[in-house]
Design a protein around this motif. Sequence first.
Motif, short mmCIF file in Angstrom:
data_model
loop_
_atom_site.label_atom_id
_atom_site.label_comp_id
_atom_site.label_asym_id
_atom_site.label_seq_id
_atom_site.Cartn_x
_atom_site.Cartn_y
_atom_site.Cartn_z
N LEU A 96 43.03 50.77 49.51
CA LEU A 96 42.30 50.65 48.25
C LEU A 96 42.14 52.04 47.65
O LEU A 96 42.06 53.02 48.39
CB LEU A 96 40.91 50.03 48.47
CG LEU A 96 40.86 48.60 48.96
CD1 LEU A 96 39.39 48.17 49.13
CD2 LEU A 96 41.59 47.65 48.02
N GLN A 97 42.07 52.10 46.33
CA GLN A 97 41.79 53.37 45.67
C GLN A 97 40.57 53.21 44.77
O GLN A 97 40.31 52.13 44.25
CB GLN A 97 43.01 53.86 44.88
CG GLN A 97 43.39 53.00 43.72
CD GLN A 97 44.63 53.54 43.00
OE1 GLN A 97 45.30 54.45 43.48
NE2 GLN A 97 44.91 52.98 41.83
N GLN A 98 39.83 54.30 44.62
CA GLN A 98 38.62 54.28 43.80
C GLN A 98 38.93 54.83 42.42
O GLN A 98 39.51 55.92 42.28
CB GLN A 98 37.52 55.10 44.47
CG GLN A 98 36.18 54.94 43.79
CD GLN A 98 35.09 55.65 44.55
OE1 GLN A 98 35.30 56.73 45.10
NE2 GLN A 98 33.91 55.05 44.58
N ARG A 99 38.53 54.07 41.39
CA ARG A 99 38.80 54.48 40.00
C ARG A 99 37.98 55.73 39.68
O ARG A 99 36.81 55.82 40.01
CB ARG A 99 38.45 53.35 39.05
CG ARG A 99 39.40 52.15 39.23
CD ARG A 99 39.13 51.06 38.24
NE ARG A 99 39.36 51.46 36.87
CZ ARG A 99 40.54 51.45 36.26
NH1 ARG A 99 41.61 51.05 36.90
NH2 ARG A 99 40.65 51.81 35.00
N GLY B 3 34.53 54.17 39.51
CA GLY B 3 33.81 54.00 40.77
C GLY B 3 34.17 52.74 41.53
O GLY B 3 33.86 52.64 42.72
N LEU B 4 34.79 51.77 40.88
CA LEU B 4 35.17 50.54 41.58
C LEU B 4 36.43 50.78 42.41
O LEU B 4 37.24 51.65 42.10
CB LEU B 4 35.41 49.40 40.59
CG LEU B 4 34.20 48.94 39.78
CD1 LEU B 4 34.57 47.76 38.89
CD2 LEU B 4 33.02 48.61 40.67
N PRO C 156 36.77 45.31 40.85
CA PRO C 156 36.85 44.53 39.60
C PRO C 156 36.89 43.04 39.92
O PRO C 156 37.45 42.62 40.95
CB PRO C 156 38.17 44.99 38.97
CG PRO C 156 38.43 46.33 39.57
CD PRO C 156 37.87 46.26 40.96
N HIS C 157 36.34 42.26 39.02
CA HIS C 157 36.25 40.81 39.21
C HIS C 157 37.62 40.19 39.49
O HIS C 157 37.76 39.31 40.34
CB HIS C 157 35.62 40.17 37.97
CG HIS C 157 35.53 38.69 38.02
ND1 HIS C 157 34.68 38.02 38.86
CD2 HIS C 157 36.23 37.74 37.36
CE1 HIS C 157 34.84 36.72 38.70
NE2 HIS C 157 35.78 36.52 37.81
N ALA C 158 38.66 40.65 38.80
CA ALA C 158 40.00 40.06 38.94
C ALA C 158 40.59 40.30 40.32
O ALA C 158 41.48 39.56 40.75
CB ALA C 158 40.93 40.62 37.87
N ASP C 159 40.14 41.32 41.05
CA ASP C 159 40.70 41.61 42.37
C ASP C 159 40.16 40.68 43.46
O ASP C 159 40.79 40.54 44.51
CB ASP C 159 40.40 43.06 42.76
CG ASP C 159 41.22 44.06 41.98
OD1 ASP C 159 41.64 43.75 40.85
OD2 ASP C 159 41.45 45.17 42.49
#
Length: 139
Positions: A25-28, A36-37, A123-126
């Motif tokens: 995973l990567q942090q925005r 931050g997500l 994010p909600h879509a993930d």
Amino acid sequence: MADNATFLLPVVAAALIDGEGRVLLQQRPPGRAMAGLWEFPGGKIEARESPEQALIRELEEELGIVLAADALVATAFASAALDTRHLLLLLYAVRHWTGEPQALEATALAWVRPADMPAFPMPHADRPLVDALVRLLRD
């Protein structure tokens, strides 16, 4: 209403899976939408690009890794409404690449077991993609 070409936002993402069954995973970063997500690396499909070409390009730009198209395994998709567009997110599982992933555009990287991903703000879509990965890696 806009035509489908301008209404849909096709995006590709990768579940890079290491030898221990963990996923990257990567942090925005700050200053970007949803800063931050945590998310799966990837990005938008450019004009005249296939989803696979886009993901190969994005992973090289974001992580500095190289992979072949035959390393991409279509795994899941998610569909989510955004402000004025509709996101179509295509997830590919990837087990083979060249190079060590680096946070070239993200704030941080983390190798996470899919069962532990609900603890990460995403994010909600993930979220539906996490469920698909839990099933995939459990089998």
